[in-house]
Design an enzyme around this catalytic site. Structure first.
Site, PDB file in Angstrom:
ATOM      1  N   TYR A 189      83.369  28.775  51.731  1.00 30.51           N
ATOM      2  CA  TYR A 189      83.854  29.490  52.924  1.00 30.51           C
ATOM      3  C   TYR A 189      85.090  30.308  52.564  1.00 30.51           C
ATOM      4  CZ  TYR A 189      81.479  28.682  57.313  1.00 30.51           C
ATOM      5  OH  TYR A 189      80.599  28.744  58.347  1.00 30.51           O
ATOM      6  N   GLU A 213      86.793  32.778  55.042  1.00 28.70           N
ATOM      7  CA  GLU A 213      87.197  33.645  56.163  1.00 28.70           C
ATOM      8  C   GLU A 213      88.526  34.331  55.860  1.00 28.70           C
ATOM      9  OE1 GLU A 213      87.067  31.521  59.866  1.00 28.70           O
ATOM     10  OE2 GLU A 213      84.934  31.144  59.664  1.00 28.70           O
ATOM     11  N   ASP A 247      76.019  56.945  58.754  1.00 26.32           N
ATOM     12  CA  ASP A 247      75.235  55.770  58.377  1.00 26.32           C
ATOM     13  C   ASP A 247      74.334  56.201  57.224  1.00 26.32           C
ATOM     14  OD1 ASP A 247      73.352  53.788  58.065  1.00 26.32           O
ATOM     15  OD2 ASP A 247      73.139  53.383  60.211  1.00 26.32           O
ATOM     16  N   THR A 260      73.848  49.844  54.267  1.00 30.51           N
ATOM     17  CA  THR A 260      73.327  48.601  53.711  1.00 30.51           C
ATOM     18  C   THR A 260      73.413  48.740  52.195  1.00 30.51           C
ATOM     19  OG1 THR A 260      71.108  49.544  53.852  1.00 30.51           O
ATOM     20  CG2 THR A 260      71.737  48.019  55.589  1.00 30.51           C
ATOM     21  N   LYS A 313      68.856  49.159  49.957  1.00 31.38           N
ATOM     22  CA  LYS A 313      67.788  50.170  50.005  1.00 31.38           C
ATOM     23  C   LYS A 313      67.830  50.972  48.696  1.00 31.38           C
ATOM     24  CE  LYS A 313      67.525  50.212  55.046  1.00 31.38           C
ATOM     25  NZ  LYS A 313      68.710  49.714  55.721  1.00 31.38           N
ATOM     26  N   ARG A 340      70.584  42.045  49.966  1.00 31.94           N
ATOM     27  CA  ARG A 340      70.652  42.386  51.393  1.00 31.94           C
ATOM     28  C   ARG A 340      72.074  42.168  51.886  1.00 31.94           C
ATOM     29  NH1 ARG A 340      65.555  43.126  52.514  1.00 31.94           N
ATOM     30  NH2 ARG A 340      66.081  43.805  54.602  1.00 31.94           N
TER      31      ARG A 340
END
Ligand code: DSN
Length: 421
Positions: free
Chosen positions: A56, A58, A202, A228, A231, A237
């Site tokens: 973790y 954060e 985008d 992203t 692609k 991903r």
């Protein structure tokens, strides 16, 4: 066999391992032409499957809410520095879980509920999160959409300018999911800045082309850039938000604590590896070849009577209206899948059919380019597509199965990262 091998998974959970192996073989045997998909390298696969998934983190490097960040801080910083260098930007946030959360962070950074956003309409080639009605972005914001010209299939900048002047959006989105032509970021910037809007580019579909010099960059035009990473960029991903220094704090605050908890550190590592790969000289060859393949395939499809939106392509993506072929996009896509050619059914601009049963198909060349196919194979791909669509109309499964065998035989000569025959 999956590469890297999965012996522990096979021993611990043979049922799941069988499914993973099946998917690896399917990806090897099919001509994968979903425009938003690709094959990551084995190095990216390894990085994405590490013990980093246990941690973790954060917060941001040196400002975390959990201890034990000696390595994660360095990994995230490496990914950020590589993103900044590859795209030539002041600031990069590599934590968004995927493209939709990245776009939501733009809303949180720059808009309040009820404010106006201007984006490309989904059926014209935009994305759900650019304000489409069924998305939170269309429900919680006042969304206005632009489209493409019915005659040319190109973005109508007179319409964009008129809408921007009338509606005074706080954010304008440029980019989408089914745009086969070069996006004129300078034209969008001129309009955005005239009306005092933030321009959000985008570039999810074209990030790899931009990194490889095969599409103009929005850097210098857009205030903020979302993408992203999986692609054309050929990473795991995930997503990134790139921006000028001016917007860095607003973006970081929107991602965490605004929208997300702990970043997916194993994905961050995979992104870092993909960004390093994208900075190598051979990535430029790949990006150029993606476009060359798409142009060659588009020309061959036009020769065989396919009706392409805008008449062709400038990038990795082709959008075809199958009305003249006498079949809808959905049955055609299903038949093509049986024939070993994987793509998706898609609305076309001014579609008279429903999104779940539209007139078109969308296809692209990133994955087959990664496999090593070139312009030389594109006429054959067009022949198979034409034969499969014709066979679908006649419900001729024998022809579909014959094509699937031929596709399989062709692909046997093109190795796939992540699989060993
Ligand atoms: N699903 C992506 C695509 O296929 O373009 C967009 O979110």
């Amino acid at each position: 066999m999956h590469v890297p091998p999965i012996p522990h998974l096979t021993a611990a959970d043979p049922e799941l391992a069988r499914l993973v192996e099946g998917e690896a073989q399917r990806q090897h045997d099919k001509l994968r032409m979903i425009a938003s998909e690709n094959y990551v390298s084995e190095a990216v696969l390894e990085a994405s499957g590490t013990v980093l998934t246990n941690k973790y983190s954060e917060g941001y490097a040196a400002k975390r809410y959990y201890e034990g960040q000696q390595f994660v801080d360095q990994i995230e910083t490496l990914a950020i520095e590589r993103a900044k260098s590859l795209f030539g930007v002041d600031h990069a946030n590599v934590q968004p879980y995927s493209g939709s959360p990245a776009n939501l962070a733009v809303y949180l950074a720059f808009l309040n509920p009820g404010d106006t956003v201007l984006g490309m309409s989904l059926p014209m080639g935009g994305h759900l999160t650019h304000g489409w009605s069924v998305s939170a972005t269309g429900k919680w914001f006042n969304s206005v959409s632009y489209g493409v010209s019915r005659e040319t299939g190109l973005i109508d900048f007179d319409e964009v300018r008129d809408l921007a002047r009338r509606e005074r959006p706080k954010v304008i989105f440029a980019g989408g999911t089914a745009i086969p032509r070069t996006i004129d970021f300078a034209a969008f910037a001129e309009i955005a800045h005239e009306v005092g809007a933030v321009l959000a580019a985008d570039i999810a579909h074209i990030a790899g082309l931009i990194a490889g010099g095969a599409h103009p960059t929005p850097v210098g035009h857009a205030d903020v850039i979302t993408t992203t990473t999986h692609k054309t960029l050929r990473g795991p991903r995930g997503a990134m938000i790139l921006s000028t220094e001016e917007h860095a704090k607003a973006i970081d605050r929107a991602v965490f604590p605004g929208l997300q908890g702990g970043p997916h550190n194993h994905t961050t590592a995979g992104i870092a590896v993909a960004l390093r790969e994208a900075a190598q000289p051979d990535f430029r060859d790949y990006a150029a070849q993606v476009v060359a393949n798409a142009k060659a395939l588009a020309a061959a499809l036009v020769e065989r009577g396919f009706d392409l939106i805008s008449g062709g392509t400038d990038n990795h993506l082709i959008l075809a209206d199958l009305t003249s072929k006498g079949i809808g996009g959905k049955p055609a896509a299903k038949a093509l899948d049986r024939a070993g050619i994987e793509l998706n059914y898609n609305t076309v601009p001014y579609d008279t059919r429903k999104p779940f049963d539209p007139s078109g198909i969308r296809l692209g060349t990133p994955a087959l380019t990664t496999r090593g196919l070139t312009e030389a194979q594109m006429p054959q791909v067009a022949v198979w597509m034409d034969e499969a669509v014709t066979a679908a109309v006649k419900e001729d499964d024998g022809t579909l199965d014959r094509i699937a065998g031929e596709v399989h035989d062709l692909l046997a000569s093109y190795p796939m990262p992540g699989y060993k025959a």
